[in-house]
Design a protein around this motif. Structure first.
Motif, PDB file in Angstrom:
ATOM      1  N   ILE A 181      77.155 -47.237   8.187  1.00  0.00           N
ATOM      2  CA  ILE A 181      75.961 -46.971   8.989  1.00  0.00           C
ATOM      3  C   ILE A 181      75.070 -45.938   8.325  1.00  0.00           C
ATOM      4  N   ILE A 182      73.775 -46.106   8.506  1.00  0.00           N
ATOM      5  CA  ILE A 182      72.771 -45.109   8.104  1.00  0.00           C
ATOM      6  C   ILE A 182      71.917 -44.838   9.334  1.00  0.00           C
ATOM      7  N   THR A 183      71.763 -43.582   9.688  1.00  0.00           N
ATOM      8  CA  THR A 183      70.941 -43.243  10.853  1.00  0.00           C
ATOM      9  C   THR A 183      69.811 -42.292  10.483  1.00  0.00           C
ATOM     10  N   LEU A 184      68.737 -42.411  11.215  1.00  0.00           N
ATOM     11  CA  LEU A 184      67.622 -41.464  11.149  1.00  0.00           C
ATOM     12  C   LEU A 184      67.308 -41.010  12.565  1.00  0.00           C
ATOM     13  N   GLU A 185      67.073 -39.730  12.724  1.00  0.00           N
ATOM     14  CA  GLU A 185      66.716 -39.193  14.032  1.00  0.00           C
ATOM     15  C   GLU A 185      65.193 -39.100  14.132  1.00  0.00           C
ATOM     16  N   PRO A 186      64.592 -39.817  15.074  1.00  0.00           N
ATOM     17  CA  PRO A 186      63.144 -39.711  15.247  1.00  0.00           C
ATOM     18  C   PRO A 186      62.751 -38.252  15.488  1.00  0.00           C
ATOM     19  N   LYS A 187      61.645 -37.846  14.928  1.00  0.00           N
ATOM     20  CA  LYS A 187      61.211 -36.458  15.060  1.00  0.00           C
ATOM     21  C   LYS A 187      60.813 -36.144  16.495  1.00  0.00           C
ATOM     22  N   VAL A 188      61.113 -34.928  16.888  1.00  0.00           N
ATOM     23  CA  VAL A 188      60.658 -34.431  18.187  1.00  0.00           C
ATOM     24  C   VAL A 188      59.428 -33.575  17.921  1.00  0.00           C
ATOM     25  N   THR A 189      58.342 -33.866  18.607  1.00  0.00           N
ATOM     26  CA  THR A 189      57.097 -33.122  18.371  1.00  0.00           C
ATOM     27  C   THR A 189      57.244 -31.679  18.801  1.00  0.00           C
ATOM     28  N   GLU A 190      56.469 -30.802  18.168  1.00  0.00           N
ATOM     29  CA  GLU A 190      56.479 -29.389  18.518  1.00  0.00           C
ATOM     30  C   GLU A 190      56.020 -29.192  19.965  1.00  0.00           C
ATOM     31  N   GLU A 191      55.096 -30.034  20.405  1.00  0.00           N
ATOM     32  CA  GLU A 191      54.617 -29.938  21.791  1.00  0.00           C
ATOM     33  C   GLU A 191      55.757 -30.208  22.772  1.00  0.00           C
ATOM     34  N   GLU A 192      56.599 -31.210  22.455  1.00  0.00           N
ATOM     35  CA  GLU A 192      57.718 -31.545  23.332  1.00  0.00           C
ATOM     36  C   GLU A 192      58.759 -30.435  23.329  1.00  0.00           C
ATOM     37  N   LYS A 193      59.029 -29.862  22.153  1.00  0.00           N
ATOM     38  CA  LYS A 193      59.975 -28.747  22.085  1.00  0.00           C
ATOM     39  C   LYS A 193      59.486 -27.567  22.921  1.00  0.00           C
ATOM     40  N   GLU A 194      58.206 -27.293  22.832  1.00  0.00           N
ATOM     41  CA  GLU A 194      57.646 -26.163  23.582  1.00  0.00           C
ATOM     42  C   GLU A 194      57.693 -26.426  25.086  1.00  0.00           C
ATOM     43  N   GLU A 297      57.189 -41.904  17.127  1.00  0.00           N
ATOM     44  CA  GLU A 297      58.177 -41.358  16.194  1.00  0.00           C
ATOM     45  C   GLU A 297      59.335 -42.335  15.996  1.00  0.00           C
ATOM     46  N   ILE A 298      59.705 -43.038  17.075  1.00  0.00           N
ATOM     47  CA  ILE A 298      60.760 -44.050  16.961  1.00  0.00           C
ATOM     48  C   ILE A 298      60.310 -45.175  16.038  1.00  0.00           C
ATOM     49  N   ASP A 299      59.079 -45.622  16.225  1.00  0.00           N
ATOM     50  CA  ASP A 299      58.539 -46.701  15.387  1.00  0.00           C
ATOM     51  C   ASP A 299      58.494 -46.289  13.916  1.00  0.00           C
ATOM     52  N   GLU A 300      58.146 -45.024  13.636  1.00  0.00           N
ATOM     53  CA  GLU A 300      58.092 -44.550  12.249  1.00  0.00           C
ATOM     54  C   GLU A 300      59.479 -44.547  11.618  1.00  0.00           C
ATOM     55  N   ALA A 301      60.480 -44.091  12.386  1.00  0.00           N
ATOM     56  CA  ALA A 301      61.851 -44.072  11.860  1.00  0.00           C
ATOM     57  C   ALA A 301      62.353 -45.492  11.606  1.00  0.00           C
ATOM     58  N   LEU A 302      62.052 -46.420  12.526  1.00  0.00           N
ATOM     59  CA  LEU A 302      62.455 -47.815  12.342  1.00  0.00           C
ATOM     60  C   LEU A 302      61.788 -48.425  11.110  1.00  0.00           C
ATOM     61  N   ALA A 303      60.532 -48.068  10.884  1.00  0.00           N
ATOM     62  CA  ALA A 303      59.801 -48.588   9.720  1.00  0.00           C
ATOM     63  C   ALA A 303      60.425 -48.088   8.419  1.00  0.00           C
ATOM     64  N   LYS A 304      60.812 -46.818   8.376  1.00  0.00           N
ATOM     65  CA  LYS A 304      61.453 -46.261   7.179  1.00  0.00           C
ATOM     66  C   LYS A 304      62.778 -46.972   6.895  1.00  0.00           C
ATOM     67  N   LEU A 305      63.538 -47.219   7.957  1.00  0.00           N
ATOM     68  CA  LEU A 305      64.808 -47.908   7.774  1.00  0.00           C
ATOM     69  C   LEU A 305      64.620 -49.365   7.371  1.00  0.00           C
ATOM     70  N   ASP A 306      63.557 -49.983   7.853  1.00  0.00           N
ATOM     71  CA  ASP A 306      63.265 -51.367   7.481  1.00  0.00           C
ATOM     72  C   ASP A 306      62.975 -51.459   5.989  1.00  0.00           C
ATOM     73  N   GLN A 376      68.993 -55.585  10.559  1.00  0.00           N
ATOM     74  CA  GLN A 376      67.660 -55.092  10.846  1.00  0.00           C
ATOM     75  C   GLN A 376      67.802 -53.724  11.530  1.00  0.00           C
ATOM     76  N   PRO A 377      66.784 -52.867  11.440  1.00  0.00           N
ATOM     77  CA  PRO A 377      66.880 -51.563  12.104  1.00  0.00           C
ATOM     78  C   PRO A 377      66.884 -51.725  13.626  1.00  0.00           C
ATOM     79  N   PHE A 378      67.600 -50.812  14.283  1.00  0.00           N
ATOM     80  CA  PHE A 378      67.692 -50.850  15.740  1.00  0.00           C
ATOM     81  C   PHE A 378      67.871 -49.431  16.266  1.00  0.00           C
ATOM     82  N   THR A 379      67.695 -49.266  17.560  1.00  0.00           N
ATOM     83  CA  THR A 379      67.935 -47.959  18.179  1.00  0.00           C
ATOM     84  C   THR A 379      69.297 -47.981  18.862  1.00  0.00           C
ATOM     85  N   MET A 380      69.923 -46.815  18.936  1.00  0.00           N
ATOM     86  CA  MET A 380      71.227 -46.691  19.578  1.00  0.00           C
ATOM     87  C   MET A 380      71.363 -45.293  20.177  1.00  0.00           C
ATOM     88  N   THR A 381      72.273 -45.157  21.125  1.00  0.00           N
ATOM     89  CA  THR A 381      72.584 -43.862  21.707  1.00  0.00           C
ATOM     90  C   THR A 381      73.937 -43.418  21.183  1.00  0.00           C
TER      91      THR A 381
END
Length: 457
Positions: A181-194, A297-306, A376-381
């Motif tokens: 398996i290879i995983t990427l964590e979608p980025k969390v925006t600074e606004e969301e962290k704040e 951010e999820i779409d960007e991570a999926l695109a990189k994995l694709d 194909q790339p997918f999301t998982m928990t």
């Protein structure tokens, strides 16, 4: 008066007490069916166990009114020894199991009211019943581990055990897979962290002003399913049981009236409060909030994995190197992304294990792959509740087969270990029976018991 005589006196008093209560009300409230040592097993205990087993779909190898009392009697033996040996369990772990099981019961039965009707008890009474059952179960498990100890087997012992088995007794190994398996964590925006940190700071202010309590806010808002129902509390924990970032905060807390600053771990953002310190262990409560991930951010991570998956398929890079240098899965990236089965210590998973131990999402994807194929790339928990993006490769698929030493050594070793453990426990029960006073109600004695030593000549 020796211990055996004392136990007999206790039994007589107990039977007299139950009979007196029943006679006074001209109605049988309950009935002592077994006595083990100075502990009684009541008919109501047997009925409670039978109802619980019935709802769980458990089938008994024999008459439930024979099997259940004997199981409870064996439990009494373990609990008595645990008391002698001062074996204890975490009350918090007990409460967590009670809450999990109660939630499962309600989900299965439909409503809390239906659950109460089924057991003919209030939800509080059901929880108390479960609390006692779960505590006893955990203590028994700890006592069994202590009795069994560390069983060490040599390869020769494993080979010798299976060489003597008839061909039709050799275990059948279900189809298995090995997965990378290879995983990427979608980025969390600074606004969301704040936003998350601001909400936790607001919680702290409300607690400090006396508007509410930490426990109340934890029950209402914490996203840690293991502690939210208990007001954010865990039992005493050692530093090694916590992720480093969390341990660094809670072990440095000194004032039970103060709330920690907001801090981050791989699970999300937290605030914590000290309850008590005992030596190298600490009891605390905490609130966890998890940042929401933007779909962009999820779409960007999926695109990189694709793109990465396509490069692997074209031979521009191999999966092993990509897993080592790209994957954000800490547990697999140093092993070329190869998933490890925590139950067997190998890289092989039955499909059911892959679903329950890793992720249903991974299992669904793997089920449709050919050996060597990259998904194909997918999301998982993840098991830690974090949403990530992933690609997987089916490294190998092993067809179902009769077990062999060369192919399935670890599985066969675990079978022999379990066999030796069971033999040790059976021997212990037989010896403990000889030293324990047992009385069985005559109406409950006509059974084909697993351990005939209950009835002494």
């Amino acid at each position: 008066m020796n211990k055996l005589d004392f136990a007999r006196v206790c039994v007589c008093l107990l039977l007299l007490l139950v009979g007196t209560v029943s006679h006074a009300q001209n109605n049988v409230i309950d009935e002592v069916v077994w006595v083990v040592g100075d502990e009684a097993i009541l008919k109501s205990d047997v009925e409670d166990e039978r109802l619980q087993a019935q709802y769980e779909g458990r089938r008994f190898d024999g008459d439930p009114y024979c099997v259940i009392p004997e199981e409870l009697a064996i439990q009494k033996l373990y609990l008595h020894q645990a008391e002698i040996d001062s074996v204890t369990v975490s009350e918090q772990a007990v409460l967590q199991e009670v809450e999990t099981y109660t939630a499962w019961l309600i989900e299965q039965i439909g409503t809390k009211e239906k659950m109460e009707e089924y057991y003919n008890k209030t939800s509080t009474q059901i929880r108390e019943m479960l609390r006692e059952n779960m505590r006893n179960k955990q203590i028994v498990q700890e006592m069994q581990r202590k009795i069994v100890g560390d069983i060490k087997l040599t390869p020769a012992e494993v080979r010798n055990y299976f060489s003597k088995l008839p061909a039709d007794s050799i275990p059948y190994i279900l189809p298995q897979v090995e997965v990378q398996i290879i995983t990427l964590e979608p980025k969390v925006t600074e606004e969301e962290k704040e936003r998350i940190k601001s909400e936790l700071r607001e919680f702290t202010d409300r607690i400090n002003k006396g508007e509410t309590t930490f426990s109340t806010l934890a029950r209402m808002y914490s996203e840690d399913p293991g502690s939210a129902r208990q007001g954010g509390e865990y039992g005493f924990m050692g530093r090694g049981q916590l992720v480093p970032e969390f341990a660094n905060v809670v072990f440095n807390l000194t004032d039970t009236k103060k709330i920690s600053k907001v801090f981050e771990t791989e699970f999300g953002f937290h605030i914590a409060q000290l309850i008590e310190k005992r030596g190298d262990r600490v009891s605390y409560r905490h609130i966890l909030l998890k940042p929401r991930i933007d779909q962009k951010e999820i779409d960007e991570a999926l695109a990189k994995l694709d793109t990465l998956a396509n490069d692997i398929r074209k031979g521009k890079v191999n999966f092993d190197d990509a897993a080592t240098w790209v994957s954000q899965d800490k547990e697999t990236r140093n092993n070329h992304g190869l998933l490890a089965n925590p139950q067997t210590g190998t890289a092989r998973f039955e499909m059911g294990q892959l679903s329950s131990l890793i992720s249903q999402d991974v299992a669904k994807v793997v089920d449709g792959l050919q050996i060597g194929e990259v998904s194909q790339p997918f999301t998982m928990t993840t098991s830690k509740g974090k949403e990530v993006c992933a690609i997987v490769k089916l490294k190998n698929r092993i067809d179902g087969h009769k077990a062999t030493i060369t192919e399935d050594y670890q599985r066969l070793k675990s079978i022999v270990t379990a066999k030796r453990s069971e033999e040790k426990l059976q021997k212990w029960i037989v010896e403990k029976q000889k030293k324990t006073y047992v009385r069985i109600n005559p109406e409950w004695v006509k059974c084909d018991f697993k351990y005939p030593g209950w009835i002494k000549n």
